[in-house]
Design a protein around this motif. Sequence first.
Motif, PDB file in Angstrom:
ATOM      1  N   ARG A  41       4.493  18.361  -7.468  1.00 34.28           N
ATOM      2  CA  ARG A  41       5.367  17.806  -6.428  1.00 34.28           C
ATOM      3  C   ARG A  41       4.634  16.718  -5.659  1.00 34.28           C
ATOM      4  NH1 ARG A  41       8.577  22.053  -2.909  1.00 34.28           N
ATOM      5  NH2 ARG A  41       9.245  22.498  -5.032  1.00 34.28           N
ATOM      6  N   GLY A  42       5.252  15.561  -5.558  1.00 35.21           N
ATOM      7  CA  GLY A  42       4.676  14.466  -4.803  1.00 35.21           C
ATOM      8  C   GLY A  42       3.600  13.685  -5.525  1.00 35.21           C
ATOM      9  N   LYS A  43       3.373  14.014  -6.786  1.00 36.21           N
ATOM     10  CA  LYS A  43       2.330  13.335  -7.548  1.00 36.21           C
ATOM     11  C   LYS A  43       2.918  12.691  -8.799  1.00 36.21           C
ATOM     12  CE  LYS A  43      -1.541  16.167  -6.010  1.00 36.21           C
ATOM     13  NZ  LYS A  43      -2.738  16.960  -6.447  1.00 36.21           N
ATOM     14  N   GLN A  44       2.142  11.790  -9.394  1.00 38.24           N
ATOM     15  CA  GLN A  44       2.583  11.132 -10.614  1.00 38.24           C
ATOM     16  C   GLN A  44       2.422  12.061 -11.815  1.00 38.24           C
ATOM     17  OE1 GLN A  44       0.344   7.411 -10.811  1.00 38.24           O
ATOM     18  NE2 GLN A  44       2.069   6.319  -9.917  1.00 38.24           N
ATOM     19  N   ARG A  45       3.215  11.808 -12.821  1.00 39.57           N
ATOM     20  CA  ARG A  45       3.094  12.568 -14.061  1.00 39.57           C
ATOM     21  C   ARG A  45       1.784  12.202 -14.743  1.00 39.57           C
ATOM     22  NH1 ARG A  45       8.354  13.069 -17.828  1.00 39.57           N
ATOM     23  NH2 ARG A  45       9.103  13.617 -15.744  1.00 39.57           N
ATOM     24  N   GLU A  46       1.099  13.218 -15.266  1.00 40.56           N
ATOM     25  CA  GLU A  46      -0.188  12.976 -15.905  1.00 40.56           C
ATOM     26  C   GLU A  46      -0.273  13.695 -17.249  1.00 40.56           C
ATOM     27  OE1 GLU A  46      -3.165  14.477 -13.216  1.00 40.56           O
ATOM     28  OE2 GLU A  46      -2.365  16.510 -13.226  1.00 40.56           O
ATOM     29  N   SER A  47      -1.041  13.110 -18.149  1.00 37.52           N
ATOM     30  CA  SER A  47      -1.220  13.695 -19.462  1.00 37.52           C
ATOM     31  C   SER A  47      -2.125  14.922 -19.379  1.00 37.52           C
ATOM     32  CB  SER A  47      -1.832  12.670 -20.415  1.00 37.52           C
ATOM     33  OG  SER A  47      -2.076  13.249 -21.674  1.00 37.52           O
ATOM     34  N   VAL A  48      -1.743  15.969 -20.099  1.00 38.91           N
ATOM     35  CA  VAL A  48      -2.529  17.199 -20.145  1.00 38.91           C
ATOM     36  C   VAL A  48      -3.258  17.321 -21.480  1.00 38.91           C
ATOM     37  CG1 VAL A  48      -2.435  19.711 -20.084  1.00 38.91           C
ATOM     38  CG2 VAL A  48      -0.951  18.363 -18.568  1.00 38.91           C
ATOM     39  N   ALA A  49      -2.510  17.212 -22.559  1.00 41.59           N
ATOM     40  CA  ALA A  49      -3.108  17.369 -23.885  1.00 41.59           C
ATOM     41  C   ALA A  49      -2.165  16.782 -24.924  1.00 41.59           C
ATOM     42  CB  ALA A  49      -3.378  18.835 -24.194  1.00 41.59           C
ATOM     43  N   ASP A  61      -9.646  15.952 -18.716  1.00 39.83           N
ATOM     44  CA  ASP A  61     -10.879  16.622 -18.292  1.00 39.83           C
ATOM     45  C   ASP A  61     -10.598  17.881 -17.484  1.00 39.83           C
ATOM     46  OD1 ASP A  61     -12.846  13.577 -17.778  1.00 39.83           O
ATOM     47  OD2 ASP A  61     -12.463  14.782 -19.573  1.00 39.83           O
ATOM     48  N   PHE A  62      -9.523  17.865 -16.713  1.00 46.71           N
ATOM     49  CA  PHE A  62      -9.272  18.982 -15.807  1.00 46.71           C
ATOM     50  C   PHE A  62      -8.768  20.234 -16.523  1.00 46.71           C
ATOM     51  CE2 PHE A  62      -4.808  18.176 -16.045  1.00 46.71           C
ATOM     52  CZ  PHE A  62      -4.631  16.799 -15.960  1.00 46.71           C
ATOM     53  N   VAL A  63      -8.505  20.164 -17.834  1.00 46.83           N
ATOM     54  CA  VAL A  63      -8.076  21.361 -18.564  1.00 46.83           C
ATOM     55  C   VAL A  63      -9.015  21.728 -19.701  1.00 46.83           C
ATOM     56  CG1 VAL A  63      -5.668  20.938 -18.004  1.00 46.83           C
ATOM     57  CG2 VAL A  63      -6.583  20.167 -20.212  1.00 46.83           C
ATOM     58  N   LYS A  64     -10.020  20.913 -19.944  1.00 40.06           N
ATOM     59  CA  LYS A  64     -10.946  21.195 -21.041  1.00 40.06           C
ATOM     60  C   LYS A  64     -11.626  22.551 -20.849  1.00 40.06           C
ATOM     61  CE  LYS A  64     -12.056  16.479 -22.508  1.00 40.06           C
ATOM     62  NZ  LYS A  64     -13.093  15.426 -22.589  1.00 40.06           N
ATOM     63  N   GLY A  65     -11.610  23.332 -21.912  1.00 39.17           N
ATOM     64  CA  GLY A  65     -12.201  24.657 -21.864  1.00 39.17           C
ATOM     65  C   GLY A  65     -11.251  25.733 -21.383  1.00 39.17           C
ATOM     66  N   ARG A  66     -10.098  25.343 -20.858  1.00 38.96           N
ATOM     67  CA  ARG A  66      -9.121  26.326 -20.359  1.00 38.96           C
ATOM     68  C   ARG A  66      -7.815  26.291 -21.151  1.00 38.96           C
ATOM     69  NH1 ARG A  66      -7.058  25.881 -15.318  1.00 38.96           N
ATOM     70  NH2 ARG A  66      -7.204  23.597 -15.290  1.00 38.96           N
ATOM     71  N   PHE A  67      -7.371  25.116 -21.536  1.00 41.53           N
ATOM     72  CA  PHE A  67      -6.107  24.964 -22.248  1.00 41.53           C
ATOM     73  C   PHE A  67      -6.375  24.612 -23.708  1.00 41.53           C
ATOM     74  CE2 PHE A  67      -3.309  23.437 -18.425  1.00 41.53           C
ATOM     75  CZ  PHE A  67      -3.741  24.536 -17.696  1.00 41.53           C
ATOM     76  N   THR A  68      -5.490  25.077 -24.575  1.00 43.12           N
ATOM     77  CA  THR A  68      -5.572  24.746 -25.995  1.00 43.12           C
ATOM     78  C   THR A  68      -4.198  24.331 -26.492  1.00 43.12           C
ATOM     79  OG1 THR A  68      -7.347  26.363 -26.335  1.00 43.12           O
ATOM     80  CG2 THR A  68      -6.187  25.564 -28.284  1.00 43.12           C
ATOM     81  N   ILE A  69      -4.143  23.157 -27.115  1.00 47.09           N
ATOM     82  CA  ILE A  69      -2.892  22.695 -27.707  1.00 47.09           C
ATOM     83  C   ILE A  69      -2.938  22.952 -29.205  1.00 47.09           C
ATOM     84  CG2 ILE A  69      -3.699  20.316 -28.074  1.00 47.09           C
ATOM     85  CD1 ILE A  69      -0.835  19.399 -27.316  1.00 47.09           C
ATOM     86  N   SER A  70      -1.810  23.379 -29.737  1.00 47.68           N
ATOM     87  CA  SER A  70      -1.717  23.614 -31.170  1.00 47.68           C
ATOM     88  C   SER A  70      -0.328  23.207 -31.638  1.00 47.68           C
ATOM     89  CB  SER A  70      -1.998  25.071 -31.512  1.00 47.68           C
ATOM     90  OG  SER A  70      -1.070  25.924 -30.883  1.00 47.68           O
ATOM     91  N   GLU A  88      -3.983  24.782  -8.574  1.00 45.42           N
ATOM     92  CA  GLU A  88      -3.772  23.341  -8.770  1.00 45.42           C
ATOM     93  C   GLU A  88      -3.126  22.998 -10.109  1.00 45.42           C
ATOM     94  OE1 GLU A  88      -6.632  24.906  -7.897  1.00 45.42           O
ATOM     95  OE2 GLU A  88      -8.387  23.880  -8.742  1.00 45.42           O
ATOM     96  N   ASP A  89      -2.968  23.982 -10.976  1.00 45.92           N
ATOM     97  CA  ASP A  89      -2.235  23.769 -12.223  1.00 45.92           C
ATOM     98  C   ASP A  89      -0.724  23.873 -12.012  1.00 45.92           C
ATOM     99  OD1 ASP A  89      -4.786  25.633 -13.907  1.00 45.92           O
ATOM    100  OD2 ASP A  89      -4.517  23.455 -13.908  1.00 45.92           O
ATOM    101  N   THR A  90      -0.326  24.254 -10.825  1.00 44.21           N
ATOM    102  CA  THR A  90       1.104  24.358 -10.519  1.00 44.21           C
ATOM    103  C   THR A  90       1.779  23.002 -10.683  1.00 44.21           C
ATOM    104  OG1 THR A  90       0.801  26.204  -9.003  1.00 44.21           O
ATOM    105  CG2 THR A  90       2.778  24.853  -8.715  1.00 44.21           C
ATOM    106  N   ALA A  91       2.814  22.967 -11.519  1.00 45.03           N
ATOM    107  CA  ALA A  91       3.510  21.715 -11.811  1.00 45.03           C
ATOM    108  C   ALA A  91       4.662  21.991 -12.770  1.00 45.03           C
ATOM    109  CB  ALA A  91       2.562  20.698 -12.441  1.00 45.03           C
ATOM    110  N   ALA A  92       5.503  20.986 -12.917  1.00 48.64           N
ATOM    111  CA  ALA A  92       6.470  21.005 -14.004  1.00 48.64           C
ATOM    112  C   ALA A  92       5.773  20.422 -15.230  1.00 48.64           C
ATOM    113  CB  ALA A  92       7.697  20.180 -13.647  1.00 48.64           C
TER     114      ALA A  92
END
Length: 119
Positions: A41-49, A61-70, A88-92
């Motif tokens: 909310r209130g922030k720009q859309r950003e790439s995750v993976a 960088d903010f998800v490396k080691g925590r998130f995995t895309i497959s 801070e991961d709260t988002a749409a």
Amino acid sequence: QVQLVESGGDLVQAGGSLRLSCAASGSIFSINVMGWYRQARGKQRESVASITTRGTTNYADFVKGRFTISRDNAKNTVYLQMNSLKPEDTAAYFCNVKTGMGSSFREYWGQGTQVTVSS
């Protein structure tokens, strides 16, 4: 045209895990890259993976080691396994698909799924 249907968003406590799914249909033969973006909310859309057809992955960088895309090419579905979630991961979270190249490049978005991480 490509249609995207996302699922998996939920309310979870900090430190918990969630798995997002995004199923693609339509002109799936032309899909090159599948990925996830997020917008708080209130922030720009950003790439995750993201992940290519060949399985090459890229992470913020903010998800490396925590998130995995497959990606399951047989099911035309991309997943995002999210572990060690933080408030801070709260988002749409939005599924994103890129098709074609050059003048035929197209980009499609899912409707978004809400992830809320409580502290």
